[in-house]
Scaffold this motif. Sequence first.
Motif, mmCIF file in Angstrom:
data_model
loop_
_atom_site.group_PDB
_atom_site.id
_atom_site.type_symbol
_atom_site.label_atom_id
_atom_site.label_comp_id
_atom_site.label_asym_id
_atom_site.label_seq_id
_atom_site.Cartn_x
_atom_site.Cartn_y
_atom_site.Cartn_z
ATOM 1 N N SER A 1 0.836 -1.212 0.000
ATOM 2 C CA SER A 1 0.000 0.000 0.000
ATOM 3 C C SER A 1 0.864 1.252 0.000
ATOM 4 O O SER A 1 1.900 1.296 0.672
ATOM 5 C CB SER A 1 -0.898 0.024 1.241
ATOM 6 N N ARG B 1 -0.184 3.755 1.513
ATOM 7 C CA ARG B 1 -0.453 4.272 2.863
ATOM 8 C C ARG B 1 0.292 3.417 3.874
ATOM 9 O O ARG B 1 0.097 2.211 3.966
ATOM 10 C CB ARG B 1 -1.961 4.226 3.146
ATOM 11 N N GLY C 1 -1.348 0.986 7.348
ATOM 12 C CA GLY C 1 -2.786 0.938 7.121
ATOM 13 C C GLY C 1 -3.332 -0.463 7.323
ATOM 14 O O GLY C 1 -2.786 -1.258 8.102
ATOM 15 N N ASN C 2 -4.416 -0.755 6.601
ATOM 16 C CA ASN C 2 -5.131 -2.016 6.833
ATOM 17 C C ASN C 2 -4.406 -3.241 6.273
ATOM 18 O O ASN C 2 -4.321 -4.273 6.955
ATOM 19 C CB ASN C 2 -6.531 -1.908 6.236
ATOM 20 N N SER C 3 -3.883 -3.137 5.049
ATOM 21 C CA SER C 3 -3.171 -4.300 4.494
ATOM 22 C C SER C 3 -1.870 -4.522 5.261
ATOM 23 O O SER C 3 -1.434 -5.661 5.460
ATOM 24 C CB SER C 3 -2.906 -4.130 2.999
ATOM 25 N N PRO D 1 -3.923 -3.331 -0.568
ATOM 26 C CA PRO D 1 -5.320 -2.872 -0.528
ATOM 27 C C PRO D 1 -5.936 -3.119 -1.896
ATOM 28 O O PRO D 1 -5.216 -3.261 -2.892
ATOM 29 C CB PRO D 1 -5.184 -1.374 -0.260
ATOM 30 N N LEU D 2 -7.258 -3.159 -1.947
ATOM 31 C CA LEU D 2 -7.959 -3.240 -3.225
ATOM 32 C C LEU D 2 -8.019 -1.827 -3.806
ATOM 33 O O LEU D 2 -8.553 -0.920 -3.165
ATOM 34 C CB LEU D 2 -9.370 -3.793 -3.006
ATOM 35 N N HIS D 3 -7.456 -1.633 -4.965
ATOM 36 C CA HIS D 3 -7.532 -0.350 -5.662
ATOM 37 C C HIS D 3 -8.239 -0.559 -6.989
ATOM 38 O O HIS D 3 -7.718 -1.250 -7.872
ATOM 39 C CB HIS D 3 -6.124 0.231 -5.888
ATOM 40 N N PHE D 4 -9.431 0.002 -7.100
ATOM 41 C CA PHE D 4 -10.245 -0.168 -8.303
ATOM 42 C C PHE D 4 -10.303 -1.634 -8.725
ATOM 43 O O PHE D 4 -10.033 -1.982 -9.862
ATOM 44 C CB PHE D 4 -9.772 0.769 -9.426
ATOM 45 N N TYR D 5 -10.619 -2.474 -7.742
ATOM 46 C CA TYR D 5 -10.861 -3.917 -7.948
ATOM 47 C C TYR D 5 -9.621 -4.688 -8.379
ATOM 48 O O TYR D 5 -9.726 -5.801 -8.899
ATOM 49 C CB TYR D 5 -12.048 -4.134 -8.915
ATOM 50 N N SER E 1 -6.952 -5.894 1.744
ATOM 51 C CA SER E 1 -7.877 -5.079 2.542
ATOM 52 C C SER E 1 -8.709 -4.243 1.583
ATOM 53 O O SER E 1 -8.219 -3.789 0.549
ATOM 54 C CB SER E 1 -7.110 -4.165 3.509
ATOM 55 N N CYS E 2 -9.979 -4.068 1.926
ATOM 56 C CA CYS E 2 -10.857 -3.274 1.048
ATOM 57 C C CYS E 2 -12.055 -2.762 1.834
ATOM 58 O O CYS E 2 -12.342 -3.227 2.945
ATOM 59 C CB CYS E 2 -11.315 -4.089 -0.154
ATOM 60 N N GLU E 3 -12.742 -1.815 1.208
ATOM 61 C CA GLU E 3 -13.886 -1.171 1.843
ATOM 62 C C GLU E 3 -15.162 -1.981 1.605
ATOM 63 O O GLU E 3 -15.987 -2.159 2.502
ATOM 64 C CB GLU E 3 -14.012 0.236 1.241
ATOM 65 N N GLU E 4 -15.315 -2.470 0.396
ATOM 66 C CA GLU E 4 -16.554 -3.169 0.026
ATOM 67 C C GLU E 4 -16.479 -4.635 0.431
ATOM 68 O O GLU E 4 -15.430 -5.275 0.261
ATOM 69 C CB GLU E 4 -16.771 -3.092 -1.485
ATOM 70 N N GLY F 1 -12.255 -2.929 5.721
ATOM 71 C CA GLY F 1 -12.027 -1.709 6.495
ATOM 72 C C GLY F 1 -11.633 -0.603 5.542
ATOM 73 O O GLY F 1 -11.220 -0.872 4.410
ATOM 74 N N ASN F 2 -11.774 0.631 5.992
ATOM 75 C CA ASN F 2 -11.415 1.748 5.104
ATOM 76 C C ASN F 2 -10.457 2.695 5.807
ATOM 77 O O ASN F 2 -9.320 2.861 5.379
ATOM 78 C CB ASN F 2 -12.686 2.475 4.651
HETATM 79 C C1 LIG Z 1 -7.169 4.618 -5.112
HETATM 80 C C2 LIG Z 1 -8.048 3.784 -4.247
HETATM 81 C C3 LIG Z 1 -8.925 2.893 -4.841
HETATM 82 C C4 LIG Z 1 -9.753 2.092 -4.059
HETATM 83 N N1 LIG Z 1 -10.585 1.196 -4.668
HETATM 84 C C5 LIG Z 1 -11.374 0.402 -3.920
HETATM 85 C C6 LIG Z 1 -12.237 -0.544 -4.535
HETATM 86 O O1 LIG Z 1 -12.316 -0.670 -5.741
HETATM 87 N N2 LIG Z 1 -13.021 -1.299 -3.720
HETATM 88 C C7 LIG Z 1 -12.945 -1.224 -2.349
HETATM 89 O O2 LIG Z 1 -13.629 -1.978 -1.681
HETATM 90 N N3 LIG Z 1 -12.108 -0.348 -1.746
HETATM 91 C C8 LIG Z 1 -11.334 0.473 -2.492
HETATM 92 N N4 LIG Z 1 -10.494 1.368 -1.882
HETATM 93 C C9 LIG Z 1 -10.419 1.390 -0.405
HETATM 94 C C10 LIG Z 1 -9.236 0.624 0.133
HETATM 95 O O3 LIG Z 1 -9.102 -0.648 -0.472
HETATM 96 C C11 LIG Z 1 -9.376 0.426 1.647
HETATM 97 O O4 LIG Z 1 -9.466 1.663 2.297
HETATM 98 C C12 LIG Z 1 -8.244 -0.380 2.224
HETATM 99 O O5 LIG Z 1 -8.599 -0.850 3.513
HETATM 100 C C13 LIG Z 1 -6.971 0.431 2.322
HETATM 101 O O6 LIG Z 1 -5.914 -0.391 2.756
HETATM 102 P P1 LIG Z 1 -4.510 0.262 3.187
HETATM 103 O O7 LIG Z 1 -4.759 0.982 4.489
HETATM 104 O O8 LIG Z 1 -3.568 -0.884 3.342
HETATM 105 O O9 LIG Z 1 -4.096 1.198 2.093
HETATM 106 C C14 LIG Z 1 -9.690 2.199 -2.645
HETATM 107 C C15 LIG Z 1 -8.814 3.109 -2.053
HETATM 108 C C16 LIG Z 1 -8.011 3.907 -2.844
HETATM 109 C C17 LIG Z 1 -7.060 4.870 -2.183
#
Ligand SMILES: Cc1cc2nc3c(=O)[nH]c(=O)nc-3n(C[C@H](O)[C@H](O)[C@H](O)COP(=O)(O)O)c2cc1C
Length: 214
Positions: free
Chosen positions: A9, A11, A14-16, A85-89, A130-133, A165-166
């Motif tokens: 990540s 960040r 963070g979560n991952s 983290p999941l970034h745009f799937y 890690s991801c939000e959805e 988590g987000n």
């Molecule tokens: C550029 C970007 C794209 C993201 N795309 C998605 C996504 O497609 N689906 C989702 O569930 N979360 C998405 N997220 C949310 C992150 O996956 C989520 O906050 C994750 O826990 C962050 O992990 P980190 O703290 O290790 O960076 C996105 C975040 C960013 C910054």
Amino acid sequence: MKVLVLSASPRREGNSWALAQSLAKGAEEAGHTIDFVQLSDYVEAPLGDCRSCRLSDRSCGIADDYERLLFDHVLPADAIVYATPLHFYGMTGRLKSFFDRFFCYTSASSPHTGEVVPGLMHKRAAVLISCEESYRGATLGLEAQFQELTRYLRQDLAGVVVGIGNSRGEVERDPARPLEAAADLGRRLGDAHVTDYRLDTDRSNRVWGPSVEA
Ligand SMILES: Cc1cc2nc3c(=O)[nH]c(=O)nc-3n(C[C@H](O)[C@H](O)[C@H](O)COP(=O)(O)O)c2cc1C
């Protein structure tokens, strides 16, 4: 085993990263040695056009620390943990560049092919996302991509953990307890059961051996 944990990540902490820390703790408990690496300390640039990037000896000319990561950390590892983290799937751009740039060291024209190709294969692998959805489809494409990547690299994918988590550190509050799952995967990384049968694969009709009498 030497376990390389690639925290991908942009960040920090963070979560991952939290999932990666938990896996590392579990792997350490099982006696493995951990090499924890932030990908952003090594990989800055994406793959270029080899016709313009290559040096005169045909080695890669991209000026960041990717080569040091590859030779000092990736090749010596017995297992690699990819935490993103999941970034745009999908995975982060930097992690995708990490894979794309294997090309510069494994293509037939690279001076490093003979060392890098065997050095990448026959490792254990684990994936932490890690991801939000939370819907299942959000990570399915990425999980499938890692399955194909590890198959291609002849690495054994021992497990995938997804944490929801987000905001920073929120994954800790996911009721599915992904941090515990990651630690458990770390403990089992060396001997987790990995199978991929074909129609003619020799096997018994039991996966876990004879049942144990109480
Ligand atoms: C550029 C970007 C794209 C993201 N795309 C998605 C996504 O497609 N689906 C989702 O569930 N979360 C998405 N997220 C949310 C992150 O996956 C989520 O906050 C994750 O826990 C962050 O992990 P980190 O703290 O290790 O960076 C996105 C975040 C960013 C910054």
